[in-house]
Structures are given as C-alpha cells and as structure tokens.
Design a protein around this motif. Structure first.
Motif, PDB file in Angstrom:
ATOM      1  N   ILE A  16       0.837  -1.201   0.000  1.00 22.96           N
ATOM      2  CA  ILE A  16       0.000   0.000   0.000  1.00 22.96           C
ATOM      3  C   ILE A  16       0.873   1.253   0.000  1.00 22.96           C
ATOM      4  CG2 ILE A  16      -1.627   1.348   1.386  1.00 22.96           C
ATOM      5  CD1 ILE A  16      -2.870  -1.408   2.184  1.00 22.96           C
ATOM      6  N   ARG A  17       1.883   1.275   0.855  1.00 28.73           N
ATOM      7  CA  ARG A  17       2.769   2.449   0.914  1.00 28.73           C
ATOM      8  C   ARG A  17       3.408   2.703  -0.446  1.00 28.73           C
ATOM      9  NH1 ARG A  17       5.948   3.492   6.024  1.00 28.73           N
ATOM     10  NH2 ARG A  17       6.137   5.724   5.830  1.00 28.73           N
ATOM     11  N   ALA A  18       3.863   1.658  -1.101  1.00 29.56           N
ATOM     12  CA  ALA A  18       4.518   1.801  -2.407  1.00 29.56           C
ATOM     13  C   ALA A  18       3.535   2.221  -3.502  1.00 29.56           C
ATOM     14  CB  ALA A  18       5.200   0.497  -2.795  1.00 29.56           C
ATOM     15  N   LEU A  47      -4.777  -0.971  10.972  1.00 31.81           N
ATOM     16  CA  LEU A  47      -5.110  -1.162   9.563  1.00 31.81           C
ATOM     17  C   LEU A  47      -6.611  -1.237   9.376  1.00 31.81           C
ATOM     18  CD1 LEU A  47      -5.948  -4.378   9.046  1.00 31.81           C
ATOM     19  CD2 LEU A  47      -3.502  -4.667   9.272  1.00 31.81           C
ATOM     20  N   PHE A  48      -7.033  -0.857   8.185  1.00 32.02           N
ATOM     21  CA  PHE A  48      -8.436  -0.944   7.787  1.00 32.02           C
ATOM     22  C   PHE A  48      -8.544  -2.107   6.823  1.00 32.02           C
ATOM     23  CE2 PHE A  48     -12.133  -0.275   5.238  1.00 32.02           C
ATOM     24  CZ  PHE A  48     -13.050   0.342   6.068  1.00 32.02           C
ATOM     25  N   GLU A  49      -9.464  -3.002   7.134  1.00 32.75           N
ATOM     26  CA  GLU A  49      -9.608  -4.220   6.345  1.00 32.75           C
ATOM     27  C   GLU A  49     -11.086  -4.466   6.069  1.00 32.75           C
ATOM     28  OE1 GLU A  49      -7.535  -8.518   6.800  1.00 32.75           O
ATOM     29  OE2 GLU A  49      -8.539  -7.774   8.590  1.00 32.75           O
ATOM     30  N   ASP A  50     -11.397  -4.912   4.856  1.00 36.13           N
ATOM     31  CA  ASP A  50     -12.746  -5.397   4.564  1.00 36.13           C
ATOM     32  C   ASP A  50     -12.607  -6.728   3.852  1.00 36.13           C
ATOM     33  OD1 ASP A  50     -12.246  -4.891   1.852  1.00 36.13           O
ATOM     34  OD2 ASP A  50     -13.681  -3.254   1.700  1.00 36.13           O
ATOM     35  N   GLU A  51     -13.688  -7.240   3.340  1.00 34.05           N
ATOM     36  CA  GLU A  51     -13.627  -8.559   2.702  1.00 34.05           C
ATOM     37  C   GLU A  51     -12.665  -8.602   1.511  1.00 34.05           C
ATOM     38  OE1 GLU A  51     -16.857  -6.029   1.347  1.00 34.05           O
ATOM     39  OE2 GLU A  51     -16.639  -6.967   3.292  1.00 34.05           O
ATOM     40  N   GLY A  52     -12.328  -7.440   0.980  1.00 36.24           N
ATOM     41  CA  GLY A  52     -11.384  -7.376  -0.131  1.00 36.24           C
ATOM     42  C   GLY A  52      -9.930  -7.326   0.295  1.00 36.24           C
ATOM     43  N   GLY A  53      -9.688  -7.218   1.581  1.00 41.01           N
ATOM     44  CA  GLY A  53      -8.313  -7.175   2.074  1.00 41.01           C
ATOM     45  C   GLY A  53      -8.011  -5.886   2.822  1.00 41.01           C
ATOM     46  N   ILE A  54      -6.727  -5.629   3.031  1.00 39.93           N
ATOM     47  CA  ILE A  54      -6.261  -4.439   3.743  1.00 39.93           C
ATOM     48  C   ILE A  54      -6.286  -3.264   2.776  1.00 39.93           C
ATOM     49  CG2 ILE A  54      -4.326  -3.379   4.960  1.00 39.93           C
ATOM     50  CD1 ILE A  54      -3.499  -6.244   5.797  1.00 39.93           C
ATOM     51  N   LEU A  55      -6.924  -2.163   3.209  1.00 40.74           N
ATOM     52  CA  LEU A  55      -7.096  -0.996   2.340  1.00 40.74           C
ATOM     53  C   LEU A  55      -6.349   0.239   2.827  1.00 40.74           C
ATOM     54  CD1 LEU A  55     -10.895  -1.393   1.576  1.00 40.74           C
ATOM     55  CD2 LEU A  55      -8.952  -2.174   0.214  1.00 40.74           C
ATOM     56  N   GLY A  56      -5.793   0.198   4.023  1.00 42.29           N
ATOM     57  CA  GLY A  56      -5.056   1.350   4.531  1.00 42.29           C
ATOM     58  C   GLY A  56      -4.474   1.049   5.892  1.00 42.29           C
ATOM     59  N   PHE A  57      -3.554   1.916   6.325  1.00 38.84           N
ATOM     60  CA  PHE A  57      -2.949   1.758   7.656  1.00 38.84           C
ATOM     61  C   PHE A  57      -2.425   3.080   8.176  1.00 38.84           C
ATOM     62  CE2 PHE A  57       0.688   1.335   4.870  1.00 38.84           C
ATOM     63  CZ  PHE A  57       1.768   1.831   5.586  1.00 38.84           C
ATOM     64  N   THR A  58      -2.250   3.130   9.482  1.00 38.51           N
ATOM     65  CA  THR A  58      -1.695   4.306  10.137  1.00 38.51           C
ATOM     66  C   THR A  58      -0.908   3.875  11.365  1.00 38.51           C
ATOM     67  OG1 THR A  58      -2.178   6.541  10.965  1.00 38.51           O
ATOM     68  CG2 THR A  58      -3.642   4.780  11.684  1.00 38.51           C
ATOM     69  N   ALA A  59      -0.039   4.755  11.828  1.00 43.56           N
ATOM     70  CA  ALA A  59       0.709   4.505  13.060  1.00 43.56           C
ATOM     71  C   ALA A  59       1.180   5.838  13.623  1.00 43.56           C
ATOM     72  CB  ALA A  59       1.910   3.608  12.791  1.00 43.56           C
TER      73      ALA A  59
END
Length: 137
Positions: A16-18, A47-59
């Motif tokens: 996602i970052r890339a 991380l934010f995840e739905d049935e389609g997979g991981i869609l975002g993250f933060t820290a």
C-alpha cells in the motif's frame, strides 16, 4: 474493520505504501519490512480491512508525538478510510500523554490538503522541504 496489524500484515502494508504515487518513501528500500517490525515492538500499526483485504494503515510514534504513517490504497480513496484510521493514531498519542500531534508531508500534495481539511495547522518547513503540521489533542 479497523484492527491492530500483525507481523504477517507487513508485506501488504508495504504494498500500500509503495502504491501511493505522491509518497517520496514509495521506494521499499527506504522503509524496509524491518522498520515495520521494529515499530510493532513499541507501538501499534492500525489497519483498515474489509472482505477485499487491507485498504489502509496508520501509526503514531509515542516516542516523539508524530504520525509515522497514514496510507490508503489508491483504489480505495475517497471512502473515509484515512480519516477513520487517523483517529486511532491520534488516540494512541493522546493515551501516551501527548497534548499535540505533529507530522510532515510534501507541500501541495493531496496529503497536505487532507491534513488541512482535518484541522491540522501548518507549523514550519522541514530541512528536507516538507510542510510541518501540528494538531492539538
């Protein structure tokens, strides 16, 4: 669903970052898997995840009161994922005693505009030419 990331999630977080075109750290060599793993030893990555997979993250980094990362998969932009994730990172900083959060990003980018819409205040320009922001917690 928002949940804490685990070591097994790191390859997807790196993807996602890339994928974020405006990210100057999109070269995986600049933020290797070991950086994520190290981060998980002293903080959380949400991380934010739905049935389609991981869609975002933060820290958030509790050592210096900064937002270490906030990335949304370009295919999932505009769904409020970044805004929802950012609240978790800010809560992490607040819970560790910070009264103000800080971050920096390239000026004139979508990220710059996003943080301004979320109430972040421009504070300074970094030596690397990024726009610094602060937000009261």
């Amino acid at each position: 669903m928002i949940r804490p990331a685990a070591e097994a999630d790191i390859p997807e977080l790196m993807r996602i970052r890339a994928a974020v075109q405006e990210n100057r750290l999109s070269d995986p060599a600049r933020v290797p898997a070991s950086a994520y793993l190290d981060f998980l030893t002293f903080s959380r990555i949400w991380l934010f995840e739905d049935e389609g997979g991981i869609l975002g993250f933060t820290a958030a980094d509790p050592r210096d009161g900064s937002i270490w990362a906030l990335f949304t998969d370009p295919a999932a932009e505009g769904r409020g994922i970044g805004k929802a994730l950012l609240l978790h990172a800010l809560d992490d900083l607040r819970s560790t005693g910070w009264e103000e959060a800080r971050l920096s990003t390239a000026p004139g980018t979508r990220a710059d505009a996003f943080y301004r819409r979320q109430g972040w205040q421009p504070s300074h320009m970094t030596e690397g030419g990024e726009q610094g922001f602060t937000k009261a917690l």
